[in-house]
Motif scaffolding. Sequence first.
Motif, PDB file in Angstrom:
ATOM      1  N   GLU A 185       7.804  -5.244  -9.170  1.00 37.69           N
ATOM      2  CA  GLU A 185       9.041  -5.374  -8.390  1.00 37.69           C
ATOM      3  C   GLU A 185       9.559  -6.819  -8.459  1.00 37.69           C
ATOM      4  O   GLU A 185      10.764  -7.043  -8.591  1.00 37.69           O
ATOM      5  CB  GLU A 185       8.773  -4.964  -6.934  1.00 37.69           C
ATOM      6  CG  GLU A 185       9.975  -5.027  -6.010  1.00 37.69           C
ATOM      7  CD  GLU A 185      10.975  -3.898  -6.257  1.00 37.69           C
ATOM      8  OE1 GLU A 185      10.616  -2.949  -6.964  1.00 37.69           O
ATOM      9  OE2 GLU A 185      12.097  -3.995  -5.751  1.00 37.69           O
ATOM     10  N   LEU A 245      15.760  -1.621  -8.515  1.00 32.54           N
ATOM     11  CA  LEU A 245      15.053  -2.344  -7.454  1.00 32.54           C
ATOM     12  C   LEU A 245      14.526  -1.399  -6.384  1.00 32.54           C
ATOM     13  O   LEU A 245      13.610  -1.736  -5.635  1.00 32.54           O
ATOM     14  CB  LEU A 245      15.994  -3.379  -6.815  1.00 32.54           C
ATOM     15  CG  LEU A 245      16.397  -4.541  -7.722  1.00 32.54           C
ATOM     16  CD1 LEU A 245      17.399  -5.441  -7.028  1.00 32.54           C
ATOM     17  CD2 LEU A 245      15.172  -5.342  -8.120  1.00 32.54           C
ATOM     18  N   LEU A 269      10.471   1.428  -7.065  1.00 31.48           N
ATOM     19  CA  LEU A 269       9.065   1.124  -6.774  1.00 31.48           C
ATOM     20  C   LEU A 269       8.755   1.144  -5.275  1.00 31.48           C
ATOM     21  O   LEU A 269       7.707   1.657  -4.882  1.00 31.48           O
ATOM     22  CB  LEU A 269       8.668  -0.210  -7.414  1.00 31.48           C
ATOM     23  CG  LEU A 269       8.355  -0.104  -8.915  1.00 31.48           C
ATOM     24  CD1 LEU A 269       8.105  -1.469  -9.511  1.00 31.48           C
ATOM     25  CD2 LEU A 269       7.165   0.800  -9.168  1.00 31.48           C
ATOM     26  N   PRO A 270       9.647   0.603  -4.408  1.00 27.45           N
ATOM     27  CA  PRO A 270       9.392   0.770  -2.970  1.00 27.45           C
ATOM     28  C   PRO A 270       9.262   2.234  -2.558  1.00 27.45           C
ATOM     29  O   PRO A 270       8.403   2.570  -1.729  1.00 27.45           O
ATOM     30  CB  PRO A 270      10.619   0.110  -2.327  1.00 27.45           C
ATOM     31  CG  PRO A 270      11.023  -0.937  -3.296  1.00 27.45           C
ATOM     32  CD  PRO A 270      10.735  -0.356  -4.653  1.00 27.45           C
TER      33      PRO A 270
END
Lengths: 157, 119
Positions: free
Chosen positions: B41, B75, B78-79
């Motif tokens: 990230e 962005l 991945l979270p």
Amino acid sequence: MTEPAPAVTVHTRPAEDTRRPAYGLGRVLILIYGIFALAATARGLVQILTRLEDAPVAYVLSLFAGLVYILATVALGHNGRRMRRLGWIAVTVELLGVAIIGALSVTVTEIFPDDTVWSQFGSGYGYVPAVLPLLGIIWLWHSSPGRIASRGERADR
Amino acid sequence: MFVSVLLASAVLAALGLWGAWRALRGQPVVFVQLIGAAVAELALVVQAVVALASALTGGGPADPWTFWGYIVTSLVLLPVAAVWAMADRTRSSSVALLVMCLALLAMQLRIYQLWEVVA
């Protein structure tokens, strides 16, 4: 004359599910559908808003594909009775779309000056658009409440 | 930009292979992998900053809408995988991580292609 029923006090405890959450492979499929819903819708919107006149049929189809993916994502995720019916419709439309548009894009190339998600059977997206509706159908078939119940009964015997 | 794409792709490929390995063995995502995801990230954030800096100094892609769409979306993925890994303690979390890494690798390719076509 009927005797009055004796008063019965039933003691209950609130039900609590202490199992750890496990979402399983169905959720992964929904995740892939979500990514495609986002990708196809965003692509279709950008193409229509910035250069619709270049390839109107292809761009409108991209947006349509995106909306069908959104419907499939929501329907598979919701998993209710009517939503499952919508899910079946969505995955069937996808399967027909990738088959028909895929075949047209190979034979009648002049309609599609630019690619859609479904062109060349989804080769621009690693053929995932061709595989995804099949996985969706397998999942809807496998996860149908009637089938789960009958599987459970078989296991009891 | 090329270096940034190469770097991010390498980290993402390693993370994806790790996820695939654990998925094959039927294991969920472990905490060390989340640290790996944080590194990936960070590479993506650096990439966004690099792209923003060169766009502000005159460069930038010919199709900014699509390009920035990819940057912003990359962005977020991945979270989502990390939240998934914490909620779902089964093999599926490893499959989800693998799927995210594959999607991000495809996006890295598109980001690089879009960047090369300078306005």
